[in-house]
Design an enzyme around this catalytic site. Structure first.
Site, PDB file in Angstrom:
ATOM      1  N   ILE A  47      12.597 -10.918   2.667  1.00 13.08           N
ATOM      2  CA  ILE A  47      13.694 -10.337   3.460  1.00 13.08           C
ATOM      3  C   ILE A  47      14.278 -11.354   4.446  1.00 13.08           C
ATOM      4  O   ILE A  47      15.276 -11.081   5.091  1.00 13.08           O
ATOM      5  CB  ILE A  47      13.274  -9.038   4.202  1.00 13.08           C
ATOM      6  N   ALA A  53       8.846  -3.487   4.421  1.00 16.08           N
ATOM      7  CA  ALA A  53       8.276  -4.842   4.532  1.00 16.08           C
ATOM      8  C   ALA A  53       7.980  -5.169   5.994  1.00 16.08           C
ATOM      9  O   ALA A  53       8.831  -4.988   6.866  1.00 16.08           O
ATOM     10  CB  ALA A  53       9.239  -5.874   3.946  1.00 16.08           C
ATOM     11  N   ALA A  54       6.770  -5.615   6.239  1.00 19.86           N
ATOM     12  CA  ALA A  54       6.363  -5.978   7.603  1.00 19.86           C
ATOM     13  C   ALA A  54       5.055  -6.741   7.518  1.00 19.86           C
ATOM     14  O   ALA A  54       4.399  -6.751   6.474  1.00 19.86           O
ATOM     15  CB  ALA A  54       6.161  -4.716   8.448  1.00 19.86           C
ATOM     16  N   ASN A  84      -2.466   6.703  11.370  1.00 16.82           N
ATOM     17  CA  ASN A  84      -3.524   5.924  10.693  1.00 16.82           C
ATOM     18  C   ASN A  84      -3.588   6.290   9.212  1.00 16.82           C
ATOM     19  O   ASN A  84      -4.125   7.346   8.860  1.00 16.82           O
ATOM     20  CB  ASN A  84      -4.874   6.186  11.362  1.00 16.82           C
ATOM     21  N   GLU A 128      -7.822  -1.198  22.455  1.00 13.38           N
ATOM     22  CA  GLU A 128      -6.714  -0.803  23.327  1.00 13.38           C
ATOM     23  C   GLU A 128      -6.369   0.676  23.193  1.00 13.38           C
ATOM     24  O   GLU A 128      -5.752   1.240  24.060  1.00 13.38           O
ATOM     25  CB  GLU A 128      -5.488  -1.646  22.996  1.00 13.38           C
ATOM     26  N   ASN A 174       7.700 -10.061  -1.227  1.00 10.21           N
ATOM     27  CA  ASN A 174       7.306 -11.461  -1.438  1.00 10.21           C
ATOM     28  C   ASN A 174       5.849 -11.574  -1.900  1.00 10.21           C
ATOM     29  O   ASN A 174       5.319 -12.670  -2.032  1.00 10.21           O
ATOM     30  CB  ASN A 174       7.542 -12.305  -0.175  1.00 10.21           C
ATOM     31  N   LEU A 175       5.215 -10.426  -2.093  1.00  9.65           N
ATOM     32  CA  LEU A 175       3.825 -10.340  -2.575  1.00  9.65           C
ATOM     33  C   LEU A 175       2.849 -11.071  -1.655  1.00  9.65           C
ATOM     34  O   LEU A 175       1.790 -11.515  -2.088  1.00  9.65           O
ATOM     35  CB  LEU A 175       3.702 -10.830  -4.031  1.00  9.65           C
ATOM     36  N   TYR A 188       3.370  -6.596  17.462  1.00  9.24           N
ATOM     37  CA  TYR A 188       3.728  -5.744  16.319  1.00  9.24           C
ATOM     38  C   TYR A 188       4.444  -4.478  16.803  1.00  9.24           C
ATOM     39  O   TYR A 188       5.528  -4.135  16.324  1.00  9.24           O
ATOM     40  CB  TYR A 188       2.437  -5.397  15.564  1.00  9.24           C
ATOM     41  N   PHE A 202       0.836  -1.206   0.000  1.00  9.66           N
ATOM     42  CA  PHE A 202       0.000   0.000   0.000  1.00  9.66           C
ATOM     43  C   PHE A 202       0.878   1.267   0.000  1.00  9.66           C
ATOM     44  O   PHE A 202       0.906   2.017  -0.983  1.00  9.66           O
ATOM     45  CB  PHE A 202      -0.898  -0.093   1.248  1.00  9.66           C
TER      46      PHE A 202
END
Ligand code: NAD
Length: 325
Positions: free
Chosen positions: A64, A84-85, A180, A284, A39-40, A151, A17
């Site tokens: 990665i 990447a995450a 956000n 939270e 890595n799609l 995360y 995104f």
């Protein structure tokens, strides 16, 4: 600056995104050697189709976690943008995958940066590291001990890895704590579609959008294109070894957000309040509002696209998806 545009930039997660906008804006800005490694798992070729057609960006479909691949890719690399995450919900459901991608994967990226003498790395951190903040507007010195997510823990650990790599090996970095993010190409089909997408679908069906609870929960929304802009400003800036909030700096309640979406969709429907379903009771974070003065002062970055304008773009994009169904 002319030289910088010829430099090789590796973007991890560049087909996602945010990454797809970063790639687009880099190309618009004159950069011509962009290597995307993705890595799609969540990103797609479709997101970066136009960018690939320019011949200025290439996609390497890879992970990665693959150290040999990174070693090859980073050869001759001048700059890295590490995006990447895994998503917050995915980390909670698959903690070991979080460990492997967010901790080990990031370590691999940093190691490759050091080995190949990368001049600067820009890292995508998150507002999640604050958890439910104690102070508003929340500045970068706010402590991370209200975060209870894996995360957020991984992103904080990543920021600390950057600090230690800078100290040990002199790898310059900037960490950007995105708040956000919304806009075209945001996730619409995942298991946890965002509230905006859920409301969009209800309004399209002529149903009142449902707000769970009192709608007073606030977030600090920033348009995806602005996040990409901040990321590139951080890359180009002389500033280094700093952490920045990337947000609009304004809190918007879910109730206000819903009304803005109704307006963007030219709908006369009214939001309807309902009890929070059991599975969603563990909210939270009730309030978010970033202090954005540091990014303004040191990076000259200030978000300008209003929520109303951004939502209009989002609705146009969602409508275009509906038409192609
Ligand atoms: N979207 C938000 O609201 C938000 C908020 C705060 C921080 N962030 C951070 O910004 C960054 C970009 O987020 P996004 O919204 O574009 O997410 P995204 O999921 O769309 O993009 C991440 C990309 O990384 C790729 N990826 C995942 N694991 C990989 C791996 N092991 N190897 C290679 N590629 C891999 C995915 O395929 C995807 O294209 C992420 O680091 C995210 O944590 C996002």
């Amino acid at each position: 600056m002319t030289d910088m545009k010829k430099s090789k930039i590796v973007i991890t997660g560049g087909a996602g995104f945010v990454g797809s906008y970063v790639v687009e804006q880099l190309i618009d800005d004159g950069f011509e050697n962009i290597v995307i490694v993705d890595n799609l798992f969540r990103g797609s070729r479709e997101n970066i189709k136009e960018s690939l057609l320019t011949g200025k960006a290439t996609l390497i479909e890879g992970d990665i976690k693959d150290r040999n691949l990174l070693d090859n890719l980073f050869s001759g690399c001048d700059y890295c943008i590490h995006l990447a995450a895994l998503r917050i919900t995915h980390c909670a459901e698959h903690p070991r995958e979080a460990l492997e991608t967010m901790y080990d994967g990031t370590f691999n990226v940093l190691e490759a940066c050091v080995k190949h003498k990368v001049k600067k790395i820009i890292f995508s951190s998150t507002a999640s590291i604050y958890g439910q903040a104690d102070k508003f507007p929340t500045d970068e010195l706010h402590h991370p001990y209200n975060n209870y997510t894996l995360y957020g823990a991984a992103k904080m650990a990543n920021e600390l890895m950057l600090r230690s790599f800078e100290r040990m090996y002199g790898l310059p970095y900037i960490a950007l704590r995105y708040f956000n993010i919304y806009g075209p190409r945001m996730d619409t089909f995942g298991k946890y579609t965002e509230v905006l997408i859920r409301w969009y679908r209800m309004i399209k069906e002529g149903k009142a959008p449902l707000i769970y609870g009192d709608g007073k929960q606030t977030m600090d929304f920033i348009y995806v294109g602005e996040v990409a802009k901040a990321t590139i400003m951080a890359l180009k800036s002389d500033c280094k070894n700093e952490v920045f909030n990337v947000a609009f700096g304004k809190e918007t309640s879910l109730y206000e957000l819903c009304n803005l979406l109704l307006k963007a969709m030219c709908s006369n429907l009214k939001p309807q309040f309902v009890d929070v379903p059991l599975e969603r009771r563990k909210v939270e974070v009730f309030k978010r509002k970033a202090d954005v003065s540091k990014a303004k002062k040191l990076l000259a970055f200030r978000a300008e696209i209003s929520l109303g304008e951004g939502l209009t773009n989002l609705v146009k994009w969602l409508d275009s998806l509906e038409m192609t169904k």
